[in-house]
Scaffold this active site. Structure first.
Site, PDB file in Angstrom:
ATOM      1  N   ARG A 108       0.811  -1.240   0.000  1.00  0.00           N
ATOM      2  CA  ARG A 108       0.000   0.000   0.000  1.00  0.00           C
ATOM      3  C   ARG A 108       0.835   1.277   0.000  1.00  0.00           C
ATOM      4  NH1 ARG A 108      -3.306  -3.141   3.483  1.00  0.00           N
ATOM      5  NH2 ARG A 108      -4.924  -4.102   2.232  1.00  0.00           N
ATOM      6  N   LYS A 113       3.316  11.352 -11.231  1.00  0.00           N
ATOM      7  CA  LYS A 113       2.461  10.522 -12.088  1.00  0.00           C
ATOM      8  C   LYS A 113       3.209   9.235 -12.357  1.00  0.00           C
ATOM      9  CE  LYS A 113      -0.413  13.759 -14.659  1.00  0.00           C
ATOM     10  NZ  LYS A 113      -0.724  14.296 -15.997  1.00  0.00           N
ATOM     11  N   GLU A 119       9.713  18.224 -24.540  1.00  0.00           N
ATOM     12  CA  GLU A 119       9.053  18.584 -23.269  1.00  0.00           C
ATOM     13  C   GLU A 119       9.603  19.917 -22.737  1.00  0.00           C
ATOM     14  OE1 GLU A 119       6.458  16.931 -22.360  1.00  0.00           O
ATOM     15  OE2 GLU A 119       6.715  14.759 -22.612  1.00  0.00           O
ATOM     16  N   LYS A 144       7.625  23.024 -13.739  1.00  0.00           N
ATOM     17  CA  LYS A 144       6.819  21.833 -13.425  1.00  0.00           C
ATOM     18  C   LYS A 144       6.531  21.762 -11.918  1.00  0.00           C
ATOM     19  CE  LYS A 144       5.537  17.233 -14.128  1.00  0.00           C
ATOM     20  NZ  LYS A 144       5.563  16.032 -14.909  1.00  0.00           N
ATOM     21  N   GLU A 153      -4.136  17.129 -10.895  1.00  0.00           N
ATOM     22  CA  GLU A 153      -4.662  17.562 -12.194  1.00  0.00           C
ATOM     23  C   GLU A 153      -6.171  17.829 -12.195  1.00  0.00           C
ATOM     24  OE1 GLU A 153      -2.577  15.900 -15.616  1.00  0.00           O
ATOM     25  OE2 GLU A 153      -4.469  15.922 -16.684  1.00  0.00           O
ATOM     26  N   ARG A 192      -2.718  21.782 -13.979  1.00  0.00           N
ATOM     27  CA  ARG A 192      -1.728  20.758 -14.364  1.00  0.00           C
ATOM     28  C   ARG A 192      -2.025  20.166 -15.746  1.00  0.00           C
ATOM     29  NH1 ARG A 192       1.189  15.929 -10.822  1.00  0.00           N
ATOM     30  NH2 ARG A 192       2.373  15.148 -12.595  1.00  0.00           N
ATOM     31  N   ASN A 226      -0.140  18.910 -20.561  1.00  0.00           N
ATOM     32  CA  ASN A 226      -0.438  17.920 -21.592  1.00  0.00           C
ATOM     33  C   ASN A 226      -0.525  18.534 -22.988  1.00  0.00           C
ATOM     34  OD1 ASN A 226      -0.654  15.490 -20.039  1.00  0.00           O
ATOM     35  ND2 ASN A 226      -2.466  16.401 -19.122  1.00  0.00           N
ATOM     36  N   HIS A 236      -0.142  16.323 -26.002  1.00  0.00           N
ATOM     37  CA  HIS A 236      -0.188  14.919 -25.582  1.00  0.00           C
ATOM     38  C   HIS A 236      -1.428  14.187 -26.088  1.00  0.00           C
ATOM     39  CE1 HIS A 236       3.127  16.195 -23.145  1.00  0.00           C
ATOM     40  NE2 HIS A 236       3.242  15.040 -22.540  1.00  0.00           N
ATOM     41  N   HIS A 269      -0.317  11.006 -27.705  1.00  0.00           N
ATOM     42  CA  HIS A 269      -0.635   9.679 -27.170  1.00  0.00           C
ATOM     43  C   HIS A 269      -1.349   8.832 -28.223  1.00  0.00           C
ATOM     44  CE1 HIS A 269      -0.437  10.880 -22.614  1.00  0.00           C
ATOM     45  NE2 HIS A 269       0.733  10.729 -23.163  1.00  0.00           N
ATOM     46  N   HIS A 286       8.079   8.961 -27.221  1.00  0.00           N
ATOM     47  CA  HIS A 286       7.065   9.808 -26.592  1.00  0.00           C
ATOM     48  C   HIS A 286       7.298  11.287 -26.948  1.00  0.00           C
ATOM     49  CE1 HIS A 286       4.273  11.314 -23.606  1.00  0.00           C
ATOM     50  NE2 HIS A 286       5.233  12.061 -23.090  1.00  0.00           N
TER      51      HIS A 286
HETATM   52  P1  NAD Z   1      12.826   5.756 -21.957  1.00  0.00           P
HETATM   53  O1  NAD Z   1      12.679   5.580 -20.529  1.00  0.00           O
HETATM   54  O2  NAD Z   1      12.342   4.669 -22.863  1.00  0.00           O
HETATM   55  O3  NAD Z   1      14.347   6.085 -22.287  1.00  0.00           O
HETATM   56  C1  NAD Z   1      14.727   6.290 -23.619  1.00  0.00           C
HETATM   57  C2  NAD Z   1      15.890   5.374 -24.023  1.00  0.00           C
HETATM   58  O4  NAD Z   1      17.098   5.908 -23.497  1.00  0.00           O
HETATM   59  C3  NAD Z   1      15.785   3.958 -23.503  1.00  0.00           C
HETATM   60  O5  NAD Z   1      16.297   3.079 -24.468  1.00  0.00           O
HETATM   61  C4  NAD Z   1      16.704   4.005 -22.276  1.00  0.00           C
HETATM   62  O6  NAD Z   1      17.190   2.735 -21.918  1.00  0.00           O
HETATM   63  C5  NAD Z   1      17.793   4.893 -22.769  1.00  0.00           C
HETATM   64  N1  NAD Z   1      18.578   5.604 -21.776  1.00  0.00           N
HETATM   65  C6  NAD Z   1      18.165   6.115 -20.608  1.00  0.00           C
HETATM   66  N2  NAD Z   1      19.123   6.840 -20.050  1.00  0.00           N
HETATM   67  C7  NAD Z   1      20.193   6.772 -20.864  1.00  0.00           C
HETATM   68  C8  NAD Z   1      21.480   7.331 -20.844  1.00  0.00           C
HETATM   69  N3  NAD Z   1      21.853   8.187 -19.877  1.00  0.00           N
HETATM   70  N4  NAD Z   1      22.340   7.029 -21.833  1.00  0.00           N
HETATM   71  C9  NAD Z   1      21.947   6.221 -22.855  1.00  0.00           C
HETATM   72  N5  NAD Z   1      20.732   5.693 -22.956  1.00  0.00           N
HETATM   73  C10 NAD Z   1      19.858   5.972 -21.975  1.00  0.00           C
HETATM   74  O7  NAD Z   1      12.057   7.084 -22.466  1.00  0.00           O
HETATM   75  P2  NAD Z   1      11.955   8.547 -21.863  1.00  0.00           P
HETATM   76  O8  NAD Z   1      11.888   9.434 -23.031  1.00  0.00           O
HETATM   77  O9  NAD Z   1      12.945   8.796 -20.822  1.00  0.00           O
HETATM   78  O10 NAD Z   1      10.525   8.523 -21.140  1.00  0.00           O
HETATM   79  C11 NAD Z   1       9.347   8.308 -21.886  1.00  0.00           C
HETATM   80  C12 NAD Z   1       8.300   7.758 -20.949  1.00  0.00           C
HETATM   81  O11 NAD Z   1       8.034   8.708 -19.931  1.00  0.00           O
HETATM   82  C13 NAD Z   1       6.977   7.484 -21.641  1.00  0.00           C
HETATM   83  O12 NAD Z   1       6.478   6.237 -21.215  1.00  0.00           O
HETATM   84  C14 NAD Z   1       6.085   8.595 -21.161  1.00  0.00           C
HETATM   85  O13 NAD Z   1       4.735   8.231 -21.121  1.00  0.00           O
HETATM   86  C15 NAD Z   1       6.632   8.838 -19.787  1.00  0.00           C
HETATM   87  N6  NAD Z   1       6.358  10.172 -19.254  1.00  0.00           N
HETATM   88  C16 NAD Z   1       5.855  10.259 -17.998  1.00  0.00           C
HETATM   89  C17 NAD Z   1       5.613  11.489 -17.439  1.00  0.00           C
HETATM   90  C18 NAD Z   1       5.146  11.580 -16.021  1.00  0.00           C
HETATM   91  O14 NAD Z   1       4.775  12.684 -15.595  1.00  0.00           O
HETATM   92  N7  NAD Z   1       5.182  10.515 -15.269  1.00  0.00           N
HETATM   93  C19 NAD Z   1       5.885  12.664 -18.168  1.00  0.00           C
HETATM   94  C20 NAD Z   1       6.396  12.544 -19.444  1.00  0.00           C
HETATM   95  C21 NAD Z   1       6.634  11.284 -19.988  1.00  0.00           C
HETATM   96  N1  GLY Z   2       3.657  15.222 -17.916  1.00  0.00           N
HETATM   97  C1  GLY Z   2       2.432  15.766 -17.492  1.00  0.00           C
HETATM   98  C2  GLY Z   2       2.271  15.854 -16.014  1.00  0.00           C
HETATM   99  O1  GLY Z   2       3.148  15.444 -15.274  1.00  0.00           O
HETATM  100  O2  GLY Z   2       1.295  16.323 -15.540  1.00  0.00           O
END
Ligand code: NAD
Ligand code: GLY
Length: 368
Positions: free
Chosen positions: A126, A148, A190, A232, A242, A246, A250, A253, A257, A270
């Site tokens: 939990r 998130k 972003e 942020k 949100e 917030r 998006n 997005h 998405h 992404h």
């Molecule tokens: P990712 O986590 O897939 O990383 C991108 C690639 O880079 C992967 O292959 C990873 O292994 C590699 N990598 C990571 N760090 C590295 C480094 N220092 N050197 C070399 N390679 C490296 O993608 P991302 O762009 O980091 O994140 C995208 C994800 O984040 C999506 O799923 C998206 O929905 C999510 N997201 C979430 C939020 C949130 O608020 N929680 C906000 C924006 C995006």
């Molecule tokens: N990436 C959108 C949020 O965190 O609200």
């Protein structure tokens, strides 16, 4: 390589008793005291993936030897692995190690690892502590901050999840040195988003420095990360779950998405999908007479300079977009809610787009 540790800059996400710091600096992975100061107890599970582990896992672990019980879990890489099945592997590892409620999960990687580790932490017994150690630009400026967490579903992006704040975000800007160029561009989407939604001077700063940002100028990247995290953190502090402002984070997005889900998770990054989505949002804003042609050209130019695509995939017609957009989490009462631009640096939520206009727009928007 310069291996000295610069003093970190620290920002706060002000959420009352769940407030936490974002530490930003070069070489922070080599600072064991920082990480240790945020642990909940002696049990630690580092979650990372097979790409990031060979680069940074040993450095992180060096600071955690001695009195701690440290386990690691190396997951496969890729957006297509951001599933409940993969999160179950994190819970399996925690249970097999006999971890209790005072354990801490450390997410070492990009947004995929951060979102899944956070969700695992939100649900394990939990709710247990977790720390974000983001290693992509996208994760450093966006996904590691704000709580998130979650996974994708075949029918929609990030459809299963929870709000669960980390105890700290530790951003070592040197990890960007190993990041592939395409991933850097995805992160810049972003960053540009913050300028477009609420900070016109930041947008101008990005336009001025985009070439050097893409050349990995360390000082400029640090400044971009700090400015992005500040925006942020303020938005999250004002609206953690949100209910209002917030949602502006998006921008791009809803279209993005839809592209990610339709193309198959991982085929468009992404950030690439968000980049194209922001351009489409700007074009739709122009149809509402909110943006002038010169502003559209400015949006297109900064996205292009960041190395991002501007056109929707050729295989996506309006119906394909709308099928995904109808399931968007922002929608209320079956109306599609979009983030649009009343001006550059001035985003708003809009749910009054006529379905006919939206369908026509999506049929005629730029395509590959
Ligand atoms: P990712 O986590 O897939 O990383 C991108 C690639 O880079 C992967 O292959 C990873 O292994 C590699 N990598 C990571 N760090 C590295 C480094 N220092 N050197 C070399 N390679 C490296 O993608 P991302 O762009 O980091 O994140 C995208 C994800 O984040 C999506 O799923 C998206 O929905 C999510 N997201 C979430 C939020 C949130 O608020 N929680 C906000 C924006 C995006
Ligand atoms: N990436 C959108 C949020 O965190 O609200």
């Amino acid at each position: 390589m310069n291996t000295s540790l610069a003093s970190p800059r620290t920002l706060d996400v002000a959420l009352g008793e769940r407030s936490y710091p974002i530490h930003v600096g070069a070489g922070l992975l080599q600072d064991p005291r920082l990480l240790r100061s945020h642990l909940a107890g002696r049990q630690v599970l580092i979650v990372t993936n097979e790409t990031v582990a060979p680069l940074y896992l040993d450095i992180l672990k060096q600071g955690l030897d001695g009195d701690l019980e440290v386990q690691e879990l190396i997951l496969p890489d890729g957006e297509q692995t951001k599933t409940l099945a993969t999160v179950t592997r994190i819970w399996d590892a925690l249970l097999e190690a006999g971890f209790n409620r005072r354990c801490t999960l450390i997410a070492l990687g990009g947004g995929v690892i951060g979102d899944m580790t956070g969700y695992a932490a939100a649900c394990y017994q939990r709710g247990v502590a977790f720390i974000q150690v983001p290693t992509t630009l996208l994760a450093q400026v966006d996904s590691s901050v704000g709580g998130k967490t979650g996974v994708n579903h075949p029918l929609g992006k990030n459809m299963i999840g929870a709000f669960w704040q980390p105890r700290a975000v530790i951003i070592d800007t040197r990890t960007l040195d190993s990041l592939p160029e395409r991933e850097l561009s995805a992160g810049l989407a972003e960053v540009i988003k913050y300028g477009l939604i609420c900070d016109l001077p930041f947008l101008a700063w990005l336009e001025e420095h985009m070439t050097r940002l893409r050349e990995l100028d360390a000082d400029l990247l640090s400044e971009a990360i700090l400015r992005s995290c500040r925006i942020k953190a303020d938005i999250v502090a004002a609206d953690e779950t949100e209910q209002g402002v917030r949602a502006l984070l998006n921008l791009g997005h809803t279209f993005g998405h839809a592209i990610e889900a339709h193309q198959g998770y991982g085929n468009w990054l992404h950030g690439e999908a968000v980049g194209t989505g922001m351009y489409l949002a700007a074009l739709l804003s122009q149809q509402l007479h909110w943006l002038a042609q010169v502003e559209i050209e400015r949006v297109g130019a900064v996205l292009r300079a960041a190395g991002l695509p501007l056109s929707a995939p050729a295989n996506m017609n309006a119906a394909a977009f709308l099928e995904h957009m109808r399931r968007d989490k922002k929608n209320l009462d079956a109306r599609i809610r979009l983030v649009l631009l009343r001006g550059l640096g001035d985003a708003c939520l809009y749910d009054d787009t006529s379905p006919i206009l939206l369908e026509q727009f999506l049929q005629e928007c730029p395509r590959d």
